[in-house]
Design a protein around this motif. Structure first.
Motif, PDB file in Angstrom:
ATOM      1  N   ASP A 337     -33.792 -36.419  26.546  1.00  0.00           N
ATOM      2  CA  ASP A 337     -33.450 -36.897  25.204  1.00  0.00           C
ATOM      3  C   ASP A 337     -31.948 -37.147  25.168  1.00  0.00           C
ATOM      4  O   ASP A 337     -31.150 -36.229  24.972  1.00  0.00           O
ATOM      5  CB  ASP A 337     -33.859 -35.838  24.176  1.00  0.00           C
ATOM      6  N   LEU A 372     -32.344 -48.075  30.144  1.00  0.00           N
ATOM      7  CA  LEU A 372     -31.913 -48.412  28.797  1.00  0.00           C
ATOM      8  C   LEU A 372     -32.125 -49.898  28.522  1.00  0.00           C
ATOM      9  O   LEU A 372     -32.061 -50.728  29.416  1.00  0.00           O
ATOM     10  CB  LEU A 372     -30.435 -48.072  28.619  1.00  0.00           C
ATOM     11  N   GLU A 375     -33.515 -51.915  22.606  1.00  0.00           N
ATOM     12  CA  GLU A 375     -34.244 -51.069  21.675  1.00  0.00           C
ATOM     13  C   GLU A 375     -33.792 -49.620  21.772  1.00  0.00           C
ATOM     14  O   GLU A 375     -33.612 -48.950  20.747  1.00  0.00           O
ATOM     15  CB  GLU A 375     -35.762 -51.158  21.948  1.00  0.00           C
ATOM     16  N   THR A 376     -33.593 -49.119  23.001  1.00  0.00           N
ATOM     17  CA  THR A 376     -33.170 -47.720  23.136  1.00  0.00           C
ATOM     18  C   THR A 376     -31.735 -47.527  22.647  1.00  0.00           C
ATOM     19  O   THR A 376     -31.414 -46.493  22.060  1.00  0.00           O
ATOM     20  CB  THR A 376     -33.297 -47.239  24.591  1.00  0.00           C
TER      21      THR A 376
END
Length: 560
Positions: A337, A372, A375-376
């Motif tokens: 995360d 990545l 969107e991320t």
């Protein structure tokens, strides 16, 4: 092809232009039908007919409302060095019908681009559908032979530069963007091309060493998980000494100094996530890397456990380096995360700064990678994070969300006669005749509209009202009073015209142009979701001519 003197027909040699970066970009890098058409033109005595072609695209990529034009430098280098050697001519002879006359191959032997003129929008510009990126004029046979290579050189370059610019927009100006796509790119040329044009699109550096050497792009890189897991014990570190940054002192046992700092960190009991032992092989790897690169120590901290091992181990090494006058480069997160881990790592660094009075340690650089994409990055922004730099690879260099830009190369004039390509799909109808293109700016300094006019129409003037019309929709029209007018097409290869030739800019100048152009755009044209379409128009006179020619060329049906 080897670079030649790039001689123009007036007897003067132009400044020598190198050959295209990729040695495969030769006159053979084309579709067979270009040579069959060239023979048919030659056979019919049409090969020297003066033709004008527009290179443009029909839709902006990635669901956006802008595109970055890239690949021009390679196109001009190709045009400047266009010349067929005997081996290439021999292969064309073998590939065409045996009925082709020998005279055609003599013609190919003498063929170059001395009679060609190339006009283009400057590379790195923000561009829009239908507006010609390049206008190529010259003998129809040779210009047709240029078609496929030019499309090949522009399509992917513009697509990946646009992808890079979109990532930059989402990430923000303050973040460092690193292109890490070499291993996932579509072959060596895809990788080199992506590295170059991602840099133009706003990325700061690449991991691609070859691209760094070819283009002078800054290089960045650390180490992999394999480096970390390859160490087992501190006993593997044989040379333990390290000189201070200023060379005044020498630490005889840097390994022990690192361990001392780790013990201090453990003693403070920062949080539950940092209690217990860290991974000793990871600490050994970090120490070894710091001994090798004390002035550029950046550690990959997620091999075992980020908060329980990677971050404390990094801090121990970084603080030992600090004792010797070095400043650690930071950490890289490649899994997990990223929003949470970057925030927790920042808190840890800030605690270190406060507890041990190490100014600036709380601002230690945090780099994130791990597949990545736009969107991320957007999701991280919404979640809140402490990432300073992004390493982006697969989704960037492969243009994962759109395979191709779809540039086309259409004949718009032959021997002074305008030509049009019709289609039941209006978006595929070409805009005929040799044109000029302008960008009109409003009072706030933003571009308002691009307008195409006939070659001989008056240039739009600042402060004078001009009617801008949609090329095909009669109800879409508006008057514009421009506060600034940019003439978009510049001459980059003059042929026999005697016109001044615009010199190709450096890579950094092209990159700077791209960044500046993007900053000039109105924010609603740039946003990721539901961007406002930018207006592309034609003059009233060109509008009338398009529809006159359309009706004139379209067959009239008859009902029985």
């Amino acid at each position: 092809m080897e670079a030649n003197a790039n001689h123009l027909p007036n007897g003067e040699a132009a400044a020598v232009l190198d050959s295209p970066t990729n040695p495969m970009v030769t006159p053979l890098l084309t579709d067979l039908y270009q040579y069959t058409m060239a023979y048919a033109y030659w056979k019919g005595g049409k090969h020297n007919d003066r033709a004008v072609f527009d290179l443009y695209f029909r839709r902006n990529p990635f669901g956006g409302e802008y595109t970055i034009f890239a690949g021009l430098e390679e196109c001009i280098k190709f045009i400047a060095n266009f010349k067929m050697n005997e081996g290439e001519i021999s292969f064309i002879r073998q590939s065409l019908s045996g009925s082709c006359e020998d005279g055609f191959f003599d013609y190919l032997r003498e063929l170059d681009c001395s009679e060609v003129e190339a006009y283009a929008i400057p590379e790195g510009s923000v561009v829009f559908p239908k507006v010609p990126l390049m206008r190529i004029e010259g003998p129809v046979a040779v210009v047709q032979l240029l078609e496929t290579p030019l499309l090949n050189l522009v399509n992917f370059a513009s697509l990946v530069a646009t992808n890079a610019a979109r990532h930059r927009f989402v990430a923000g100006k303050s973040k460092m963007l690193l292109e890490f796509g070499l291993r996932r790119a579509q072959g060596p040329d895809g990788a080199i091309t992506a590295s170059k044009y991602c840099y133009i699109g706003g990325f700061d550096a690449t991991s691609n060493v070859a691209a760094g050497r070819l283009f002078g792009i800054p290089l960045r890189g650390t180490h992999s998980h394999a480096f970390v897991s390859s160490f087992m014990s501190p006993d593997e570190i044989i040379e333990k000494s390290l000189k201070s940054a200023d060379g005044s002192t020498n630490c005889e046992d840097f390994v022990s100094l690192v361990q001392t700092w780790l013990n201090k960190i453990k003693a403070v009991q920062w949080s539950k996530s940092s209690n217990g032992d860290t991974n000793h092989s990871e600490l050994t790897a970090f120490t070894s890397y710091a001994l090798a690169f004390p002035d550029n120590f950046l550690a990959l901290v997620d091999t075992y456990d980020v908060m329980r091992s990677g971050i404390p181990n990094f801090c121990a090494v970084a603080l030992a380096l600090n004792d010797l006058g070095y400043k650690a480069g930071g950490i890289r997160l490649d899994s997990g995360d990223l929003a949470y881990l970057s925030s927790e790592a920042r808190k840890f660094f800030q605690s270190i700064e406060k507890e041990f009075c190490i100014p600036g340690f709380g601002k230690t650089n945090i780099t994130a990678s791990n597949d990545l994409n736009e969107e991320t990055l957007d999701a991280l922004n919404k979640q809140g994070h402490e990432v300073d730099s992004y390493g982006i690879g697969t989704y960037l260099v492969t243009c994962y969300s759109q395979a191709a830009l779809g540039c086309v190369f259409k004949l718009v004039e032959i021997n002074g006669e305008p030509r049009i390509k019709l289609s039941e799909d209006v978006s595929k109808v070409s805009i005929p005749c040799k044109k000029r293109s302008y960008r009109l700016y409003g009072k706030e300094g933003y571009p308002l509209v691009d307008i195409m006019t006939g070659e001989n129409e008056p240039i739009p003037k600042v402060g004078e009202r001009i009617l801008c019309r949609h090329p095909f929709n009669e109800s879409k029209r508006a008057f514009v009073v421009p506060q600034k007018v940019d003439d978009l097409l510049k001459c980059y290869w003059p042929g026999t015209s005697g016109k001044p030739r615009v010199e190709l800019p450096s890579l950094n100048e092209t990159r700077e142009r791209c960044i500046n152009q993007l900053e000039q755009m109105r924010p609603d044209h740039m946003r990721r979701l539901n961007p406002t379409p930018y207006k592309v128009s034609v003059s009233a006179k060109l509008y009338d001519f398009i529809h006159f020619l359309w009706l004139n060329e379209a067959p009239v049906g008859e009902l029985q």
